[in-house]
Write an enzyme that holds these catalytic residues in place. Structure first.
Site, short mmCIF file in Angstrom:
data_model
loop_
_atom_site.label_atom_id
_atom_site.label_comp_id
_atom_site.label_asym_id
_atom_site.label_seq_id
_atom_site.Cartn_x
_atom_site.Cartn_y
_atom_site.Cartn_z
N GLY A 46 -4.48 -17.88 21.13
CA GLY A 46 -3.36 -18.14 20.23
C GLY A 46 -3.31 -19.61 19.89
N GLN A 51 0.40 -27.56 17.48
CA GLN A 51 -0.69 -28.08 18.30
C GLN A 51 -1.70 -28.88 17.50
OE1 GLN A 51 -1.15 -23.97 20.22
NE2 GLN A 51 -1.82 -25.33 21.86
N CYS A 92 -3.03 -23.33 28.31
CA CYS A 92 -2.67 -23.84 26.99
C CYS A 92 -3.74 -24.81 26.52
CB CYS A 92 -1.32 -24.55 27.05
SG CYS A 92 -0.76 -25.16 25.46
N LEU A 93 -4.15 -24.68 25.28
CA LEU A 93 -5.18 -25.58 24.74
C LEU A 93 -4.67 -27.02 24.70
CD1 LEU A 93 -6.51 -23.31 21.86
CD2 LEU A 93 -7.62 -23.77 24.06
N HIS A 134 4.86 -17.80 24.26
CA HIS A 134 4.24 -19.10 24.49
C HIS A 134 4.13 -19.88 23.16
CE1 HIS A 134 0.89 -21.62 26.41
NE2 HIS A 134 0.68 -21.83 25.13
N GLU A 135 3.70 -19.18 22.10
CA GLU A 135 3.54 -19.84 20.79
C GLU A 135 4.90 -20.17 20.17
OE1 GLU A 135 0.75 -20.77 20.61
OE2 GLU A 135 -0.47 -19.24 21.58
N HIS A 138 6.00 -23.39 21.47
CA HIS A 138 5.37 -24.55 20.81
C HIS A 138 6.13 -24.94 19.54
CE1 HIS A 138 1.71 -25.44 23.01
NE2 HIS A 138 1.29 -24.18 22.98
O1 GNR Z 1 -5.74 -19.52 24.96
C1 GNR Z 1 -4.64 -19.38 25.50
N1 GNR Z 1 -4.54 -18.55 26.56
C2 GNR Z 1 -3.32 -18.17 27.11
C3 GNR Z 1 -3.34 -17.54 28.35
C4 GNR Z 1 -2.16 -17.13 28.94
C5 GNR Z 1 -0.95 -17.32 28.29
C6 GNR Z 1 -0.92 -17.96 27.07
C7 GNR Z 1 -2.09 -18.38 26.48
S1 GNR Z 1 -2.04 -19.16 24.93
C8 GNR Z 1 -3.48 -20.16 25.03
C9 GNR Z 1 -3.74 -20.86 23.72
C10 GNR Z 1 -2.60 -21.81 23.44
O2 GNR Z 1 -2.44 -22.87 23.98
N2 GNR Z 1 -1.70 -21.40 22.58
O3 GNR Z 1 -0.63 -22.17 22.32
NI NI Z 2 -0.32 -23.32 24.10
#
Ligand code: GNR
Ligand code: NI
Length: 168
Positions: A46, A51, A92-93, A134-135, A138
């Site tokens: 995601g 980001q 999270c990236l 999670h997104e 952000h």
């Molecule tokens: O790649 C991602 N893996 C992930 C694993 C568990 C819960 C959420 C994520 S999202 C993350 C990519 C990212 O940072 N999205 O904002």
């Molecule tokens: Ni993230």
């Protein structure tokens, strides 16, 4: 298309609240295409526009391992359907190299627009529910590390700052 640079914690730009997208036009479709390219290049599932330092309400997600299930959420809003909390190990990236368990409601309903500006309305559970929440965070300037203890967050911050100084 272009791969864009992903901001990393504790970059203060990640704390910006994203604005509503006024229209799903060519500019937004190019942004969406760049977000997919950036996300696939980084092996993420995601990505929120925040980001890549674009502070508009756009999320892309692909839970498949072969890039076959792209999903787009423009101007998303979510409603909790089942507030029972489920724990999941999140990464999270923007917080590279770290993962920690986070608890979130297990079922949510999302309303948004897709890449063509058409309405999306689905109830989701499992990994998609985790990733969407999670997104959504952000887009509000929130990161998964905000759910951790101050001590854990501080450790992550120090290690990433050190790594960022090394790379600079
Ligand atoms: O790649 C991602 N893996 C992930 C694993 C568990 C819960 C959420 C994520 S999202 C993350 C990519 C990212 O940072 N999205 O904002
Ligand atoms: Ni993230």
């Amino acid at each position: 298309m272009a791969i864009r640079k992903i901001l990393e914690f504790p970059d203060p730009r990640l704390r910006t609240r994203a604005a509503i997208v006024p229209a799903v036009d060519g500019r937004i479709q190019t942004l969406i295409d760049d977000m997919f390219e950036t996300m696939y290049d980084a092996n993420g599932i995601g990505l929120a526009a925040s980001q890549i330092d674009v502070h508009e309400q756009v999320i892309v997600i692909d839970l498949s391992s072969d890039g076959s299930a792209p999903r787009v959420f423009v101007n998303p809003s979510i409603e909790v359907i089942d507030e029972t909390l489920d724990g999941f190990e999140e990464g999270c990236l923007s917080v590279p190299g770290f993962s920690e368990a986070v608890e979130r409601p297990k079922a949510i309903k999302v309303e948004a627009l897709d890449r063509d500006g058409r309405p999306v309305d689905e109830t989701v559970t499992g990994l998609l529910a985790v990733c969407l929440q999670h997104e959504m965070d952000h887009l509000q300037g929130k990161l998964f590390v905000d759910y951790l203890s101050p001590l854990k967050r501080q450790r992550i911050r120090q290690r990433l700052e050190k790594e960022q100084r090394r790379k600079a």
